[in-house]
Motif scaffolding. Sequence first.
Motif, PDB file in Angstrom:
ATOM      1  N   ILE A  75      37.227 -63.301  24.539  1.00  0.00           N
ATOM      2  CA  ILE A  75      36.593 -64.160  24.831  1.00  0.00           C
ATOM      3  C   ILE A  75      36.952 -65.605  24.863  1.00  0.00           C
ATOM      4  O   ILE A  75      37.922 -65.894  24.428  1.00  0.00           O
ATOM      5  CB  ILE A  75      35.297 -64.204  23.779  1.00  0.00           C
ATOM      6  CG1 ILE A  75      35.872 -64.494  22.173  1.00  0.00           C
ATOM      7  CG2 ILE A  75      34.621 -62.627  23.642  1.00  0.00           C
ATOM      8  CD1 ILE A  75      34.956 -64.361  21.014  1.00  0.00           C
ATOM      9  N   SER A  82      36.041 -71.096  22.661  1.00  0.00           N
ATOM     10  CA  SER A  82      34.891 -71.739  21.918  1.00  0.00           C
ATOM     11  C   SER A  82      34.381 -70.791  21.196  1.00  0.00           C
ATOM     12  O   SER A  82      33.665 -70.918  20.231  1.00  0.00           O
ATOM     13  CB  SER A  82      34.223 -72.498  22.910  1.00  0.00           C
ATOM     14  OG  SER A  82      33.521 -71.663  23.848  1.00  0.00           O
ATOM     15  N   LEU A  83      34.036 -69.565  21.761  1.00  0.00           N
ATOM     16  CA  LEU A  83      33.226 -68.555  21.209  1.00  0.00           C
ATOM     17  C   LEU A  83      34.197 -67.918  19.916  1.00  0.00           C
ATOM     18  O   LEU A  83      33.369 -67.723  18.872  1.00  0.00           O
ATOM     19  CB  LEU A  83      32.985 -67.283  22.208  1.00  0.00           C
ATOM     20  CG  LEU A  83      31.802 -67.608  23.134  1.00  0.00           C
ATOM     21  CD1 LEU A  83      31.664 -66.221  24.061  1.00  0.00           C
ATOM     22  CD2 LEU A  83      30.675 -68.025  22.394  1.00  0.00           C
ATOM     23  N   LYS A  98      33.623 -70.172  17.248  1.00  0.00           N
ATOM     24  CA  LYS A  98      32.266 -70.243  16.416  1.00  0.00           C
ATOM     25  C   LYS A  98      32.121 -69.234  15.632  1.00  0.00           C
ATOM     26  O   LYS A  98      31.321 -69.300  14.736  1.00  0.00           O
ATOM     27  CB  LYS A  98      31.344 -70.401  17.656  1.00  0.00           C
ATOM     28  CG  LYS A  98      29.776 -70.378  17.052  1.00  0.00           C
ATOM     29  CD  LYS A  98      28.997 -70.494  18.296  1.00  0.00           C
ATOM     30  CE  LYS A  98      27.308 -70.509  18.047  1.00  0.00           C
ATOM     31  NZ  LYS A  98      26.464 -70.641  18.996  1.00  0.00           N
ATOM     32  N   TYR A  99      32.594 -67.868  15.915  1.00  0.00           N
ATOM     33  CA  TYR A  99      32.026 -66.769  15.408  1.00  0.00           C
ATOM     34  C   TYR A  99      33.111 -65.989  14.551  1.00  0.00           C
ATOM     35  O   TYR A  99      33.090 -65.333  13.698  1.00  0.00           O
ATOM     36  CB  TYR A  99      31.762 -65.533  16.513  1.00  0.00           C
ATOM     37  CG  TYR A  99      30.263 -66.016  17.075  1.00  0.00           C
ATOM     38  CD1 TYR A  99      29.302 -65.860  16.367  1.00  0.00           C
ATOM     39  CD2 TYR A  99      30.322 -66.581  18.477  1.00  0.00           C
ATOM     40  CE1 TYR A  99      28.038 -66.152  17.117  1.00  0.00           C
ATOM     41  CE2 TYR A  99      29.146 -66.892  18.860  1.00  0.00           C
ATOM     42  CZ  TYR A  99      28.227 -66.580  18.336  1.00  0.00           C
ATOM     43  OH  TYR A  99      26.807 -67.075  18.874  1.00  0.00           O
ATOM     44  N   ASP A 108      32.417 -63.689  30.375  1.00  0.00           N
ATOM     45  CA  ASP A 108      32.248 -64.689  29.357  1.00  0.00           C
ATOM     46  C   ASP A 108      30.925 -65.220  29.092  1.00  0.00           C
ATOM     47  O   ASP A 108      30.786 -65.448  28.049  1.00  0.00           O
ATOM     48  CB  ASP A 108      33.195 -65.957  29.722  1.00  0.00           C
ATOM     49  CG  ASP A 108      34.566 -65.811  29.514  1.00  0.00           C
ATOM     50  OD1 ASP A 108      35.075 -64.580  29.224  1.00  0.00           O
ATOM     51  OD2 ASP A 108      35.553 -66.746  30.294  1.00  0.00           O
ATOM     52  N   SER A 114      29.174 -62.380  27.087  1.00  0.00           N
ATOM     53  CA  SER A 114      29.817 -62.359  25.698  1.00  0.00           C
ATOM     54  C   SER A 114      29.170 -63.390  24.938  1.00  0.00           C
ATOM     55  O   SER A 114      28.519 -62.993  23.760  1.00  0.00           O
ATOM     56  CB  SER A 114      31.258 -62.778  25.560  1.00  0.00           C
ATOM     57  OG  SER A 114      31.978 -61.648  26.291  1.00  0.00           O
ATOM     58  N   ALA A 115      28.777 -64.613  25.582  1.00  0.00           N
ATOM     59  CA  ALA A 115      28.062 -65.632  24.879  1.00  0.00           C
ATOM     60  C   ALA A 115      26.591 -65.131  24.682  1.00  0.00           C
ATOM     61  O   ALA A 115      26.106 -65.366  23.345  1.00  0.00           O
ATOM     62  CB  ALA A 115      28.118 -66.915  25.593  1.00  0.00           C
ATOM     63  N   TYR A 154      26.490 -62.455  21.823  1.00  0.00           N
ATOM     64  CA  TYR A 154      26.846 -62.841  20.207  1.00  0.00           C
ATOM     65  C   TYR A 154      25.736 -63.464  19.772  1.00  0.00           C
ATOM     66  O   TYR A 154      25.324 -63.393  18.669  1.00  0.00           O
ATOM     67  CB  TYR A 154      28.116 -63.705  20.076  1.00  0.00           C
ATOM     68  CG  TYR A 154      29.505 -62.830  19.805  1.00  0.00           C
ATOM     69  CD1 TYR A 154      29.734 -62.406  18.736  1.00  0.00           C
ATOM     70  CD2 TYR A 154      30.214 -62.516  21.179  1.00  0.00           C
ATOM     71  CE1 TYR A 154      30.981 -61.398  18.655  1.00  0.00           C
ATOM     72  CE2 TYR A 154      31.518 -61.933  21.031  1.00  0.00           C
ATOM     73  CZ  TYR A 154      31.765 -61.395  19.618  1.00  0.00           C
ATOM     74  OH  TYR A 154      33.076 -60.494  19.511  1.00  0.00           O
ATOM     75  N   HIS A 155      24.957 -64.339  20.658  1.00  0.00           N
ATOM     76  CA  HIS A 155      23.651 -65.020  20.244  1.00  0.00           C
ATOM     77  C   HIS A 155      22.639 -64.129  19.878  1.00  0.00           C
ATOM     78  O   HIS A 155      21.802 -64.267  18.942  1.00  0.00           O
ATOM     79  CB  HIS A 155      23.236 -66.048  21.406  1.00  0.00           C
ATOM     80  CG  HIS A 155      22.024 -66.583  21.081  1.00  0.00           C
ATOM     81  ND1 HIS A 155      21.922 -67.780  20.018  1.00  0.00           N
ATOM     82  CD2 HIS A 155      20.728 -66.340  21.639  1.00  0.00           C
ATOM     83  CE1 HIS A 155      20.847 -68.145  20.150  1.00  0.00           C
ATOM     84  NE2 HIS A 155      20.048 -67.268  21.187  1.00  0.00           N
TER      85      HIS A 155
END
Length: 512
Positions: free
Chosen positions: A448, A451-452, A455-456, A496, A499-500, A503-504
Amino acid sequence: FGYKVPAEAFSKVRPLLWFPVLTDSQKTAEDIVAALAESGYYSSTWGRPLLFPGVTDAAAYCLNQAARDCPVSVSCSERVVLLPTYHDKEAVLDIVSVFRRVISEHQIASPEEGGFVPVLLGTETCAYNMARAFYEAYGVTSCAYGRARLEASAHSKFIDVTCNPDFTDPESFVRVLNLDAPRFRGRKALLISCGDNYTRILSAVKDRLDPVYIPVCPDYDIVDAVNSKVRFYQYCEEAGIPYPATVVISSTRIPALPFDYPLVLKPDDADDYYAHPFDGQKKAFILDDQEALISAVNSTYASGYSGKMLIQEFVPGGDDNMRVVNGYKRSDGRLALLSMGQPLLEDYAPMAIGNYKVILTGGDDRVYDIAEKLLASIPYFGYFNMDLKYDSRSDIFRVFDFNPRMGRSSYYVTLAGRNLAKCVVEDVVQHRYAASERSYDEYLWTDIPYSLAMKYVSSEYRDKVRELIRKGLAGGTFRNTGDNDSRRIATIAKDDLRSAHNYHRYFRPKKK
């Protein structure tokens, strides 16, 4: 070539003359067309046996049936390139020069020089992992076979893909490979499975394949055993290797459980499970109470699934308590390589739970000792992938799964400096048997965007992730590949974004 260009080629009356050439692969034909275009010459691949240039409704013309019943015609259609002969002699000779250059770039060393060709079974991420590794180590293009052209391997300079919709049928599998055997004559065709189902088929039919192929897999009884989690845990039991407390069921009747909630529910037969989809289906369920367990079990068996289900104690801890090991066991029965990664983040989408998205490579001899002990107890040959989890309650690692192929995240091995492709080449091509190797180097593999990942991943590892990215010690299977077809770039960008979104929508920190 030595052929004489016909006089009609220079006539203004009949200018459209072509010289058809049957190449070794569809990718070679396409690369010749592209190279000629760069030199200012128009050419084309030849699709007339498939109703060139195509139809809007393949079923109306029985093309799917033709692909099954006429594989030689389909193969020839994909591999013919038309060289233009309506130019003057100087231009025609230039065209032949471009053609020869592309052919030479596609050729692999002769048998005397250790010539080989990777033949990969599957067109998903695992196949791309290996094709990229082979290309980077040896500059060779792999040949991949599968049921369909999937995004992971599409439009890639690393892979020449051949598809047949019935390729997972053992009879079609044998027929397709044996029909294509002549294209590999004079080289060692390393037949490598990149999927559990293909490993099962290959191990069952390898004695029926043309001798040009070198099947890199264990015997069928071993594959059948490790594909079943129930039978695999019996291996662990016999070898004294810890695994999660497990209760096996084969119907909706649930016995009294010797452990508390939360718990994990997953299928023993993944192929049969995925063949029977249902609402709310997940790769594995993490359940907090009996009502949720009963509902998941009832839905699974109501779908038509007929295999066993495993109810397991949930080993506490987040994604970073997991460990993954990829490796290769040589034909002489010794381990060539063990490479460990510490997953920092998994996928949380329902049908992808457990797939790793961020991995920190490194090494832990306790994990390597478990892997070595397990492989010593199994008469195994080829690539493998296994998952473990650290149990802080008893300070031990428990084995979860074993897969008779490399993992979908296994490119982390190559990024960390131990190219997976070299294992099989040194074993069955070069017959070089060095000492077993354990990898310890640090690298960040991510599926991913950075940035992701930042974040996670757990806050405990964010500084490490940031440091490796800053040092340039970060990458992924589909990142910085040099495989820059615009269609691949668009696909990666779309993945990508997906994926964002996932995850959200799905991310929930796991209980420690």
